[in-house]
Scaffold this active site. Structure first.
Site, PDB file in Angstrom:
ATOM      1  N   THR A   1      -0.442   5.171   3.993  1.00 31.52           N
ATOM      2  CA  THR A   1      -0.287   4.247   4.149  1.00 31.52           C
ATOM      3  C   THR A   1       0.718   4.149   2.419  1.00 31.52           C
ATOM      4  O   THR A   1       0.115   4.506   1.689  1.00 31.52           O
ATOM      5  CB  THR A   1      -0.519   3.278   3.786  1.00 31.52           C
ATOM      6  OG1 THR A   1      -1.654   2.737   4.824  1.00 31.52           O
ATOM      7  CG2 THR A   1       0.101   1.388   3.482  1.00 31.52           C
TER       8      THR A   1
ATOM      9  N   MET B   1      -4.842   4.737   3.404  1.00 32.50           N
ATOM     10  CA  MET B   1      -5.969   3.343   3.704  1.00 32.50           C
ATOM     11  C   MET B   1      -7.270   4.178   4.611  1.00 32.50           C
ATOM     12  O   MET B   1      -6.545   5.534   5.018  1.00 32.50           O
ATOM     13  CB  MET B   1      -5.994   2.310   4.842  1.00 32.50           C
ATOM     14  CG  MET B   1      -6.607   1.470   5.211  1.00 32.50           C
ATOM     15  SD  MET B   1      -6.093   0.424   6.413  1.00 32.50           S
ATOM     16  CE  MET B   1      -4.678  -0.170   5.889  1.00 32.50           C
TER      17      MET B   1
END
Length: 366
Positions: A188, A308
């Site tokens: 991410t 993440m």
């Protein structure tokens, strides 16, 4: 207090579907919906949501234009929904460049193996990016030398006239010329982070680079092409049999695993299908880094960027055990401080470095 979400999509069915999912989570609440990009800007200014979910393709005003305007008038964390097509990939990358923080496929069956997992991933993504404060548009950041892409790719065989100056901040690193491979893993926030770093590397960068970005298979060709058009180094989507060459970056294809094979002097890549359910990420940073540790041993500079989860921690552990160097992006510059935190907290990374300093530090040890 709950996280307030604005849901933006031209389909009333999809707005209702996403809203119902969000409302079932006690930590989230839908404070409004919008049916096009213009409506989204007006609602964002009026309602001041903590997070916006945004469709890419909409009438009146598309999602990319809307993201740009929202980042100018009321910067807000934005999660894009995109189709898994080549055009959808290009549009989503444009939206990320405009300031959106993350994206998910619009079809839930493309997100995960079952609906429950897909819903869980959507909710976790919203909560994660809600923690990230957005201060200004990506366009204003692009005026900074650290983020400005190269104006053009130099002719083959030419050298850049000047390397970026090296940051004076204190950091420890191996002596020059001890590395033979640069390996970067991210998730991410990774597309923009990789763009930041790779656009600063000179065309005569002396080592091969392998890149593992969590990304769907439909997106990696477009992303590699985009990076190649912006960078002085060559960037390509990796193919099985590719021989690792200096000044070339190889992006792991989405949905598959990228392995390093051969020897450190004649290393090549193997791209393999992965139908197992044991590994969550395809491509996986752990898988690629583990094979790099086997082939290159103590000659890898491994870097974990924003993302993440904890993918990359075990691969980095193997690299460090073999004598290689590991760096992690620092918390303040991450979109999601998950993967870098996992590596740094485990005592594997020797450095925690702001994103805008990483390229200079890479060059300083090359």
């Amino acid at each position: 207090m709950p996280i307030n979400v604005l849901v933006v999509d031209d389909s009333s069915f999809f707005r209702r579907r996403v809203s119902e999912i969000i409302e079932k989570d006690p930590e989230l609440t839908v404070i409004g919906t919008a049916n096009d990009g213009k409506d989204a800007i007006e609602k964002a200014v009026k309602l001041k949501p903590d997070v916006i979910t945004m469709d890419v393709e909409m009438p009146v005003m598309d999602g990319i234009t809307s993201v740009k305007e929202i980042m100018k008038v009321c910067p807000t964390p934005i999660l894009m929904f995109s189709s898994l097509t080549h055009d959808g990939a290009k549009a989503t990358l444009d939206a990320l460049d405009a300031g959106a923080l993350d994206f998910l496929p619009k079809k839930f069956e493309d997100i995960a193996r079952n609906r429950e997992d897909a819903v869980g991933l959507l909710l976790s993504r919203i909560k994660q990016i809600a923690k990230r404060r957005v201060f200004r548009s990506r366009a204003s950041l692009a005026s900074s030398p650290s983020l400005r892409p190269a104006a053009r790719k130099p002719l083959v065989g030419t050298k850049t006239e000047q390397k970026p100056s090296v940051s004076t901040s204190n950091f420890r690193a191996k002596r020059k010329s001890t590395f033979k491979l640069l390996a970067i893993g991210t998730s991410t926030g990774g597309p923009v982070a990789l763009q930041n770093i790779l656009t600063q590397l000179p065309s005569n960068y002396p080592y091969p680079i392998i890149l593992v970005q969590h990304m769907p298979a439909a997106f990696t060709p477009a992303f590699a092409s985009r990076l190649n058009s912006m960078c002085q180094i060559k960037v390509k989507e990796a193919e099985s049999g590719d021989v690792l060459m200096p000044g070339c970056a190889y992006l792991a294809p989405g949905g598959k695993q990228m392995l390093v094979d051969g020897s450190s002097s004649t290393a090549k890549l193997l791209i393999k299908e992965d139908n197992s359910e044991r590994l969550t990420y395809k491509p996986s940073v752990d898988v690629t880094f583990a094979t790099a540790a086997k082939i290159y041993r103590d000659s890898v500079l491994g870097i974990i960027l924003t993302g993440m989860g904890a993918d990359g921690r075990e691969g980095c552990r193997l690299l460090k055990s073999a004598g290689s160097e590991i760096w992690a992006q620092d918390e303040a510059s991450c979109v999601v401080y998950g993967m870098p935190q996992a590596v740094f907290s485990a005592g594997i990374a020797t450095e925690s470095i702001p994103l805008n300093e990483i390229a200079n530090k890479i060059i300083s040890v090359s």
